[in-house]
Design an enzyme around this catalytic site. Structure first.
Site, mmCIF file in Angstrom:
data_model
loop_
_atom_site.group_PDB
_atom_site.id
_atom_site.type_symbol
_atom_site.label_atom_id
_atom_site.label_comp_id
_atom_site.label_asym_id
_atom_site.label_seq_id
_atom_site.Cartn_x
_atom_site.Cartn_y
_atom_site.Cartn_z
ATOM 1 N N PRO A 38 -2.835 2.387 -9.310
ATOM 2 C CA PRO A 38 -3.727 3.519 -9.552
ATOM 3 C C PRO A 38 -3.050 4.885 -9.496
ATOM 4 O O PRO A 38 -2.217 5.144 -8.633
ATOM 5 C CB PRO A 38 -4.779 3.400 -8.442
ATOM 6 N N ASN A 39 -3.455 5.712 -10.454
ATOM 7 C CA ASN A 39 -3.058 7.125 -10.568
ATOM 8 C C ASN A 39 -1.637 7.335 -11.070
ATOM 9 O O ASN A 39 -1.245 8.482 -11.309
ATOM 10 C CB ASN A 39 -3.261 7.876 -9.231
ATOM 11 N N ARG B 224 0.152 16.704 -11.315
ATOM 12 C CA ARG B 224 0.143 17.400 -10.032
ATOM 13 C C ARG B 224 1.219 16.791 -9.123
ATOM 14 O O ARG B 224 1.771 15.744 -9.443
ATOM 15 C CB ARG B 224 -1.222 17.230 -9.354
ATOM 16 N N TYR C 6 6.424 13.504 -6.798
ATOM 17 C CA TYR C 6 6.630 12.449 -7.808
ATOM 18 C C TYR C 6 7.463 12.884 -9.026
ATOM 19 O O TYR C 6 7.686 12.078 -9.920
ATOM 20 C CB TYR C 6 5.271 11.933 -8.296
ATOM 21 N N ASN D 201 4.853 -1.304 -8.756
ATOM 22 C CA ASN D 201 4.545 -0.150 -7.909
ATOM 23 C C ASN D 201 3.028 -0.207 -7.705
ATOM 24 O O ASN D 201 2.271 0.225 -8.574
ATOM 25 C CB ASN D 201 4.960 1.168 -8.561
ATOM 26 N N ALA E 187 -1.408 3.267 -4.340
ATOM 27 C CA ALA E 187 -2.186 3.308 -3.090
ATOM 28 C C ALA E 187 -2.532 1.908 -2.579
ATOM 29 O O ALA E 187 -2.697 1.711 -1.364
ATOM 30 C CB ALA E 187 -3.457 4.121 -3.302
ATOM 31 N N HIS F 19 -0.739 -0.024 0.432
ATOM 32 C CA HIS F 19 -1.050 0.151 1.851
ATOM 33 C C HIS F 19 -2.351 -0.529 2.275
ATOM 34 O O HIS F 19 -2.702 -0.487 3.446
ATOM 35 C CB HIS F 19 -1.126 1.654 2.163
ATOM 36 N N ASP G 36 -1.799 -11.583 -1.734
ATOM 37 C CA ASP G 36 -2.128 -13.005 -1.915
ATOM 38 C C ASP G 36 -1.855 -13.477 -3.348
ATOM 39 O O ASP G 36 -1.390 -14.607 -3.549
ATOM 40 C CB ASP G 36 -3.597 -13.263 -1.551
ATOM 41 N N GLU H 27 9.458 -4.534 -5.333
ATOM 42 C CA GLU H 27 8.507 -3.438 -5.131
ATOM 43 C C GLU H 27 9.236 -2.100 -5.304
ATOM 44 O O GLU H 27 10.349 -1.949 -4.806
ATOM 45 C CB GLU H 27 7.970 -3.558 -3.700
ATOM 46 N N HIS I 135 8.764 2.276 -5.191
ATOM 47 C CA HIS I 135 7.991 3.497 -4.953
ATOM 48 C C HIS I 135 8.825 4.688 -5.386
ATOM 49 O O HIS I 135 10.013 4.764 -5.048
ATOM 50 C CB HIS I 135 7.602 3.636 -3.485
ATOM 51 N N SER J 291 8.362 7.819 -4.474
ATOM 52 C CA SER J 291 8.638 8.632 -3.283
ATOM 53 C C SER J 291 9.163 7.734 -2.153
ATOM 54 O O SER J 291 9.060 6.494 -2.242
ATOM 55 C CB SER J 291 7.360 9.353 -2.832
ATOM 56 N N ARG K 250 6.745 9.665 4.705
ATOM 57 C CA ARG K 250 5.490 10.359 4.393
ATOM 58 C C ARG K 250 4.439 10.088 5.482
ATOM 59 O O ARG K 250 4.783 9.717 6.595
ATOM 60 C CB ARG K 250 5.025 9.929 2.991
ATOM 61 N N ARG L 18 1.014 5.685 4.774
ATOM 62 C CA ARG L 18 1.813 5.204 3.627
ATOM 63 C C ARG L 18 3.019 4.391 4.075
ATOM 64 O O ARG L 18 3.768 3.871 3.263
ATOM 65 C CB ARG L 18 2.305 6.388 2.787
HETATM 66 O O1 CA2 Z 1 5.735 6.749 -4.233
HETATM 67 C C1 CA2 Z 1 5.077 5.963 -4.918
HETATM 68 O O2 CA2 Z 1 5.490 5.459 -5.962
HETATM 69 C C2 CA2 Z 1 3.620 5.644 -4.518
HETATM 70 O O3 CA2 Z 1 3.409 4.255 -4.766
HETATM 71 C C3 CA2 Z 1 2.748 6.496 -5.435
HETATM 72 C C4 CA2 Z 1 1.258 6.429 -5.115
HETATM 73 C C5 CA2 Z 1 0.997 6.591 -3.614
HETATM 74 O O4 CA2 Z 1 -0.367 6.333 -3.328
HETATM 75 C C6 CA2 Z 1 1.863 5.678 -2.749
HETATM 76 O O5 CA2 Z 1 1.616 5.957 -1.387
HETATM 77 C C7 CA2 Z 1 3.335 5.900 -3.054
HETATM 78 C C8 CA2 Z 1 0.520 7.505 -5.914
HETATM 79 C C9 CA2 Z 1 0.631 7.348 -7.436
HETATM 80 C C10 CA2 Z 1 0.432 8.627 -8.212
HETATM 81 O O6 CA2 Z 1 -0.452 9.553 -7.574
HETATM 82 C C11 CA2 Z 1 -0.572 10.826 -8.078
HETATM 83 C C12 CA2 Z 1 -1.029 11.809 -7.204
HETATM 84 C C13 CA2 Z 1 -1.150 13.098 -7.630
HETATM 85 C C14 CA2 Z 1 -0.841 13.432 -8.943
HETATM 86 C C15 CA2 Z 1 -0.405 12.462 -9.815
HETATM 87 C C16 CA2 Z 1 -0.269 11.158 -9.385
#
Ligand code: CA2
Length: 145
Positions: free
Chosen positions: A9-10, A17, A22, A73, A76, A79, A86, A97, A99, A101, A106, A110
């Site tokens: 996700p995301n 942002r 990232y 990857n 979220a 965590h 599973d 895996e 990431h 970041s 962090r 996380r």
């Molecule tokens: O560091 C990573 O690759 C993460 O998997 C990225 C996730 C985060 O929830 C993990 O803790 C670490 C977040 C993906 C992207 O999230 C965004 C947040 C703000 C703006 C754009 C993307």
């Protein structure tokens, strides 16, 4: 050798942002980078991104007997998701895996990863480059098996 590259996700919002965390590049650029990394390693691949936990579980299940390796990857869901853990255990496909970041540096929430329990390797804090390393390391791991 055929790899499934999963982004959670995301990750499709990259570049919009939080460039300090990232990077400034967007999701299309990440997909291009992953494509090049697979090609330079002579690996066939499919990329998949979803914002939905169950869809990611379905995709992992459908990889059984089709893909030799998974790079994930879980974003979220890293965590929180016992379901993704599973699913990876169920298909038993070697998984690396990634990431973008460094999650170990962090927020406390996380710093724990369910997927790390099954991953043959976890790569953190290398930005997009981490995906290239994951693909290379997974190919080497499968070659050695
Ligand atoms: O560091 C990573 O690759 C993460 O998997 C990225 C996730 C985060 O929830 C993990 O803790 C670490 C977040 C993906 C992207 O999230 C965004 C947040 C703000 C703006 C754009 C993307």
């Amino acid at each position: 050798m055929k790899f499934l590259i999963i982004n959670g996700p995301n990750i499709n919002m990259l570049g919009i942002r939080e460039p300090g965390v990232y990077g400034a590049q967007n999701f299309a650029q990440l997909l291009e980078f992953i494509g090049k990394s697979c090609e330079e390693n002579g690996v066939e691949y499919e990329c998949y991104q979803s914002n939905h936990e169950g869809d990611i579980v379905d995709k992992i299940q459908s990889a059984y007997g089709v893909f030799d390796g998974i790079v994930i990857n879980p974003a979220a869901y890293t965590h929180t998701s016992v379901a993704i853990l599973d699913a990876l255990k169920a298909v038993a496909i070697p998984t690396v895996e990634v990431h973008i970041s460094d999650i170990s540096q962090r927020e406390e929430f996380r710093q724990f990863s369910y997927v790390s329990m099954v991953a043959v390797k976890t790569i953190c804090g290398m930005g997009f480059e981490g995906y290239r390393k994951a693909i290379k390391d997974l190919k080497e791991y499968l070659g050695e098996k």
